[in-house]
Design a protein around this motif. Structure first.
Motif, mmCIF file in Angstrom:
data_model
loop_
_atom_site.group_PDB
_atom_site.id
_atom_site.type_symbol
_atom_site.label_atom_id
_atom_site.label_comp_id
_atom_site.label_asym_id
_atom_site.label_seq_id
_atom_site.Cartn_x
_atom_site.Cartn_y
_atom_site.Cartn_z
ATOM 1 N N TYR A 198 0.848 -1.201 0.000
ATOM 2 C CA TYR A 198 0.000 0.000 0.000
ATOM 3 C C TYR A 198 0.880 1.245 0.000
ATOM 4 C CZ TYR A 198 -2.889 3.744 1.939
ATOM 5 O OH TYR A 198 -3.511 4.948 2.171
ATOM 6 N N ALA A 199 0.687 2.108 -0.994
ATOM 7 C CA ALA A 199 1.350 3.426 -1.068
ATOM 8 C C ALA A 199 2.864 3.321 -0.955
ATOM 9 C CB ALA A 199 0.784 4.348 0.008
ATOM 10 N N ARG A 200 3.456 2.375 -1.697
ATOM 11 C CA ARG A 200 4.908 2.186 -1.616
ATOM 12 C C ARG A 200 5.665 3.375 -2.195
ATOM 13 N NH1 ARG A 200 8.784 -0.583 -5.032
ATOM 14 N NH2 ARG A 200 7.094 -0.814 -6.529
ATOM 15 N N ASP A 201 5.018 4.143 -3.069
ATOM 16 C CA ASP A 201 5.689 5.257 -3.728
ATOM 17 C C ASP A 201 5.817 6.494 -2.842
ATOM 18 O OD1 ASP A 201 2.907 5.465 -3.806
ATOM 19 O OD2 ASP A 201 2.982 6.912 -5.445
ATOM 20 N N GLN A 202 5.156 6.492 -1.697
ATOM 21 C CA GLN A 202 5.187 7.666 -0.831
ATOM 22 C C GLN A 202 6.410 7.625 0.091
ATOM 23 O OE1 GLN A 202 1.427 7.636 1.199
ATOM 24 N NE2 GLN A 202 0.253 8.135 -0.640
ATOM 25 N N LYS A 203 7.129 8.730 0.120
ATOM 26 C CA LYS A 203 8.329 8.817 0.945
ATOM 27 C C LYS A 203 7.983 8.618 2.417
ATOM 28 C CE LYS A 203 12.210 11.868 2.064
ATOM 29 N NZ LYS A 203 12.818 13.208 1.863
ATOM 30 N N GLY A 204 8.757 7.753 3.087
ATOM 31 C CA GLY A 204 8.537 7.516 4.505
ATOM 32 C C GLY A 204 7.310 6.689 4.801
ATOM 33 N N SER A 205 6.773 6.012 3.783
ATOM 34 C CA SER A 205 5.553 5.239 3.977
ATOM 35 C C SER A 205 5.834 3.965 4.768
ATOM 36 C CB SER A 205 4.922 4.882 2.630
ATOM 37 O OG SER A 205 5.733 3.937 1.945
ATOM 38 N N PHE A 206 4.762 3.382 5.290
ATOM 39 C CA PHE A 206 4.839 2.117 6.019
ATOM 40 C C PHE A 206 5.475 1.039 5.143
ATOM 41 C CE2 PHE A 206 2.610 -1.929 7.032
ATOM 42 C CZ PHE A 206 3.060 -2.116 8.333
ATOM 43 N N ALA A 207 5.072 0.986 3.868
ATOM 44 C CA ALA A 207 5.603 -0.027 2.947
ATOM 45 C C ALA A 207 7.097 0.179 2.700
ATOM 46 C CB ALA A 207 4.835 0.025 1.629
ATOM 47 N N THR A 208 7.498 1.429 2.508
ATOM 48 C CA THR A 208 8.909 1.723 2.271
ATOM 49 C C THR A 208 9.758 1.324 3.476
ATOM 50 O OG1 THR A 208 8.343 3.569 0.815
ATOM 51 C CG2 THR A 208 10.562 3.550 1.740
ATOM 52 N N ASN A 209 9.284 1.646 4.664
ATOM 53 C CA ASN A 209 10.019 1.287 5.876
ATOM 54 C C ASN A 209 10.130 -0.226 6.020
ATOM 55 O OD1 ASN A 209 10.445 3.954 6.738
ATOM 56 N ND2 ASN A 209 8.458 4.036 7.763
ATOM 57 N N PHE A 210 9.067 -0.945 5.672
ATOM 58 C CA PHE A 210 9.089 -2.397 5.798
ATOM 59 C C PHE A 210 10.059 -3.018 4.789
ATOM 60 C CE2 PHE A 210 7.383 -6.667 4.784
ATOM 61 C CZ PHE A 210 7.551 -7.238 6.036
ATOM 62 N N LEU A 211 10.063 -2.515 3.573
ATOM 63 C CA LEU A 211 11.003 -3.042 2.567
ATOM 64 C C LEU A 211 12.449 -2.792 2.978
ATOM 65 C CD1 LEU A 211 9.197 -2.154 -0.772
ATOM 66 C CD2 LEU A 211 9.862 -4.440 0.011
ATOM 67 N N GLU A 212 12.717 -1.632 3.551
ATOM 68 C CA GLU A 212 14.068 -1.348 4.045
ATOM 69 C C GLU A 212 14.442 -2.326 5.152
ATOM 70 O OE1 GLU A 212 13.894 2.701 5.234
ATOM 71 O OE2 GLU A 212 14.017 3.498 3.176
ATOM 72 N N MET A 213 13.469 -2.671 5.980
ATOM 73 C CA MET A 213 13.683 -3.639 7.054
ATOM 74 C C MET A 213 14.031 -5.012 6.477
ATOM 75 S SD MET A 213 10.951 -4.505 10.099
ATOM 76 C CE MET A 213 10.526 -2.767 10.218
ATOM 77 N N LEU A 214 13.310 -5.411 5.440
ATOM 78 C CA LEU A 214 13.570 -6.708 4.810
ATOM 79 C C LEU A 214 14.941 -6.730 4.141
ATOM 80 C CD1 LEU A 214 10.156 -7.660 3.123
ATOM 81 C CD2 LEU A 214 11.100 -8.488 5.280
ATOM 82 N N HIS A 215 15.244 -5.686 3.406
ATOM 83 C CA HIS A 215 16.524 -5.632 2.700
ATOM 84 C C HIS A 215 17.701 -5.671 3.673
ATOM 85 C CE1 HIS A 215 14.275 -3.586 -0.869
ATOM 86 N NE2 HIS A 215 14.184 -4.902 -0.908
ATOM 87 N N ALA A 216 17.515 -5.042 4.845
ATOM 88 C CA ALA A 216 18.576 -5.081 5.857
ATOM 89 C C ALA A 216 18.814 -6.493 6.354
ATOM 90 C CB ALA A 216 18.212 -4.162 7.025
#
Length: 303
Positions: A198-216
């Protein structure tokens, strides 16, 4: 003309006796008679017929009485409205929020309690991205906001971020999905897994933070679909296009054919933050923060 002139006139008109009217008003009779004469001089009409035996309203006095009562009633109403406005009984409270905030019990309780305490304060709820919330708050377009971030959100000077709660992250999937056989999941279980965000394109979004968590963690899921609506995300999960990550509060939604599994690990946590002006200039905002604190959420209420 002053309001006291009208009060004196109405008292005499009701009693049709200067002595009794003076007693009810707590004044002596001569000053009362002088005030009535002053009112008649100001209006240029006689309001009372006076004799040694009785006092009676003139035709002008009878008409003026209705208007005097209405004016006094409106004045009392204006005073009451001013006092209630000073207490925060009127006005508007604008709240920015992320999609899951209304499902957090403490937040829902606070909104309900606020509406009960201040029914004439209009609440406007705006669903905004994290970045849009901060910008709107800084610009004064909203009074407070709720956003999700695994770490304290970066906010400009003058804005305070207070953690409301922490929630475990869950994965939503079809009930017949292979991962549904597990009682809980690890980040590694999501490697190569088709996911709907959901709303991955938005800066600082929940999805963006989660993907960064996974990539780490060295986990790379497959981004199957980006959506703009939570309902669409659930629908696509039910349709089998992938799984989705969400905060525990959203597990309160139970679409048919869907199941949830908790993510294990210390990092599999989502925090809900409330943002407000450091001094919370709006009375409604201060009152809402106080109600939120009473509901069990640790909102910071400015002194």
């Amino acid at each position: 003309m002053e309001l006291r002139h009208l009060r004196y006139f109405v008292a005499v008109a009701d009693a049709l006796h200067f002595g009794r009217a003076a007693q009810q008003l707590g004044v002596s009779q001569p000053p009362l008679s002088q005030q009535i004469r002053a009112l008649e001089d100001l209006l240029g009409v006689r309001l009372f017929e006076r004799s040694s035996r009785k006092v009676a309203l003139t035709e002008a006095g009878r008409v003026f009485l209705d208007q005097a009562r209405a004016t006094l009633a409106q004045a009392e109403h204006a005073i009451d409205v001013a006092k209630r406005a000073a207490r925060g009984d009127f006005g508007k409270l604008t709240i920015g929020f992320n999609p899951s905030a209304p499902f957090v019990p403490a937040v829902a309780r606070a909104i309900f309690a606020f509406r009960q305490l201040y029914p004439e304060v209009r609440i406007e709820l705006l669903e905004l991205s994290a970045g849009a919330q901060v910008a709107a708050l800084a610009a004064g377009d909203i009074d407070i906001s709720f956003l999700r971030s695994p770490t304290p959100p970066v906010v400009p000077p003058g804005i305070v971020a207070t953690r409301v709660l922490e929630e475990r992250l869950f994965i939503a999937m079809r009930s017949d999905h292979r991962l549904a056989r597990k009682t809980s999941l690890s980040f590694r279980d999501l490697h190569g897994e088709s996911m709907i965000f959901y709303a991955r394109d938005q800066k600082g979004s929940f999805a963006t933070n989660f993907l960064e968590m996974l990539h780490a963690e060295g986990v790379d899921p497959v981004v199957a679909q980006d959506v703009r609506e939570i309902s669409t995300m659930f629908g696509l999960v039910v349709a089998g296009l992938g799984v989705a990550v969400l905060a525990e509060s959203l597990c309160a939604l139970q679409p048919a054919g869907l199941t949830y599994r908790a993510l294990r690990g210390k990092k599999a946590i989502s925090s809900l933050w409330i943002l407000s002006g450091k001094d919370a200039e709006g009375l409604a905002a201060r009152q809402f923060l106080a109600v939120l604190e009473e509901s069990g959420a640790p909102a910071q209420v400015p002194g």
